[in-house]
Design an enzyme around this catalytic site. Structure first.
Site, PDB file in Angstrom:
ATOM      1  N   ASP A 250       0.767  -1.181   0.003  1.00 57.47           N
ATOM      2  CA  ASP A 250       0.050  -0.030  -0.144  1.00 57.47           C
ATOM      3  C   ASP A 250       0.773   1.139   0.021  1.00 57.47           C
ATOM      4  OD1 ASP A 250       0.674  -0.795   2.732  1.00 57.47           O
ATOM      5  OD2 ASP A 250      -0.705   0.913   3.548  1.00 57.47           O
TER       6      ASP A 250
ATOM      7  N   GLU B 159       0.048  -0.860   5.906  1.00 54.99           N
ATOM      8  CA  GLU B 159       1.159  -0.216   6.755  1.00 54.99           C
ATOM      9  C   GLU B 159       0.938   1.150   6.798  1.00 54.99           C
ATOM     10  OE1 GLU B 159       5.040   1.368   7.858  1.00 54.99           O
ATOM     11  OE2 GLU B 159       3.901   1.753   6.008  1.00 54.99           O
TER      12      GLU B 159
END
Length: 384
Positions: free
Chosen positions: A75, A139
């Site tokens: 991500d 994250e």
């Protein structure tokens, strides 16, 4: 790509950048990686939770005596205005030896490098042990359903890593100049002070929460938390916002709000700092009569993986490939290593992070290839 042909980490990085995986969107990144890993003989499991996509992959026996783990995320943060970029942030373009795009440093390239190294290693020199990859899509977000979800899955399934390397960008200036063996803790405290509204010409008829807030914030900001510890710099407290929402210059407001963020070393815990903050708040209450409410959010506690076999292994590999012996550091923000540390010893090493989260995020392709070589060398020596 096939498992019999060495995996090109630059090509894989570009393919990952072309997946628009802005938190919490998966964007096709984990689908791409899962297909590659399956073809290389990894057992894969999608561990999706709370709208977040994660991938667990293992080559070798479950809970083998020697299991080397890698952790990373696909991500990325939002790009801002795409018009501000010199190149398409999701184009994965390579121009004059530089790869451009969101995730080029943080950290699709790190994931590509350890996936490529792991695939080549297990297909060319199958080890006596296991290699585990834990790749999250959360994250850059809240972090509740990413690496935490993967570790919960591992506990339930009887999976285990002996040691783990997180592939976050760790080098501030040159490839190989720093690795992380720990991280500071992070916590945020939000204060709401409630007094009594009144006319600014008659302050004695009001109880100004801003006066109390200024006093409280000054005491917190001027207090030196510590002088640093063996492996950590001094802890810090930053005031990040003060607000009343008061548009009138002749009205004393009824309430005021402020937020502070603390980055703390192993001289403290979030509990001890919360106790100190609460004590300061109660002192202001007793001095001013203004009511103080406090809410605390803890992102993670400080932790350290003491210098030892794991950090020495990574240092040797980095020095062999770059000529630099990395400084063992605990600087910077938080990372998912704060979750992994409860499972096994963990360190972090990755690329130079100068452009992470910036417009025109980019990295030299030669460094991606170098990172794959470092990770491959680590695997070879670990299983030697």
């Amino acid at each position: 790509m096939t498992a019999s042909v060495p995996v090109d980490p630059v090509k894989l990085s570009a393919e990952l950048i072309r997946c628009p995986s802005v938190t919490p969107e998966e964007g096709g990144a984990l689908v791409l990686l899962e297909g590659l890993l399956k073809d290389a003989g990894f057992e894969t499991t999608r561990v999706d939770r709370g709208g977040v996509s994660n991938l667990f992959a293992r080559w070798g026996r479950k809970a083998a005596n020697r299991t080397f783990g890698f952790n990373g995320h696909t991500d990325v943060v939002p790009v801002g205005d795409p018009a501000d970029w010199a190149h398409d942030p999701f184009g994965g373009e390579i121009i004059d030896g530089v790869l451009w795009g969101r995730g080029a440093t943080d950290m699709k390239t790190g994931v590509a490098a350890f996936v490529a190294a792991a695939v080549d290693f297990v297909t060319q020199t199958p080890p006596d042990g296991a290699v585990v990859l834990t790749i999250t899509g959360d994250e850059e977000g809240p972090g509740r359903d990413g690496t935490r979800a993967l570790l919960d899955h591992m506990a339930e399934a009887g999976e285990r890593m002996s040691v783990c390397l997180v592939g976050e960008p760790t080098c501030p200036e040159e490839m190989g100049d720093m690795m992380k063996i720990g991280r500071r803790g992070s916590m945020t405290a939000q204060f709401t002070l409630r007094g009594k509204q009144g006319h600014s010409a008659y302050p004695h008829r009001a109880n100004n929460p801003l006066t109390a807030m200024v006093r409280l914030m000054d005491r917190l900001a001027c207090h030196r938390l510590d002088e640093g510890t063996e492996h950590f710099d001094a802890s810090t407290l930053a005031i990040t916002t003060i607000d009343t929402g008061n548009p009138a210059s002749n009205v004393i407001p009824a309430s005021a709000r402020a937020t502070v963020n603390i980055r703390f070393n192993d001289a403290h815990s979030s509990a001890s700092l919360t106790k100190w903050l609460r004590g300061q708040a109660e002192r202001i209450e007793s001095e001013t009569g203004v009511r103080v409410e406090m809410a605390v959010n803890v992102s993670g506690e400080s932790f350290i993986t003491p210098p030892g076999d794991l950090s020495a292994l990574v240092s040797r590999a980095v020095e062999a490939e770059t000529g630099r012996r990395p400084v063992l550091s605990t600087t910077g923000g938080t990372s998912d290593a704060r979750f992994v540390k409860d499972h096994c010893p963990v360190v972090e090493f990755g690329l130079v992070g100068k452009t992470m989260h910036q417009v025109d995020e980019r990295i030299e392709v030669a460094l991606i290839e170098k990172l794959k070589a470092i990770y491959g060398r680590i695997l070879t020596e670990y299983f030697a």
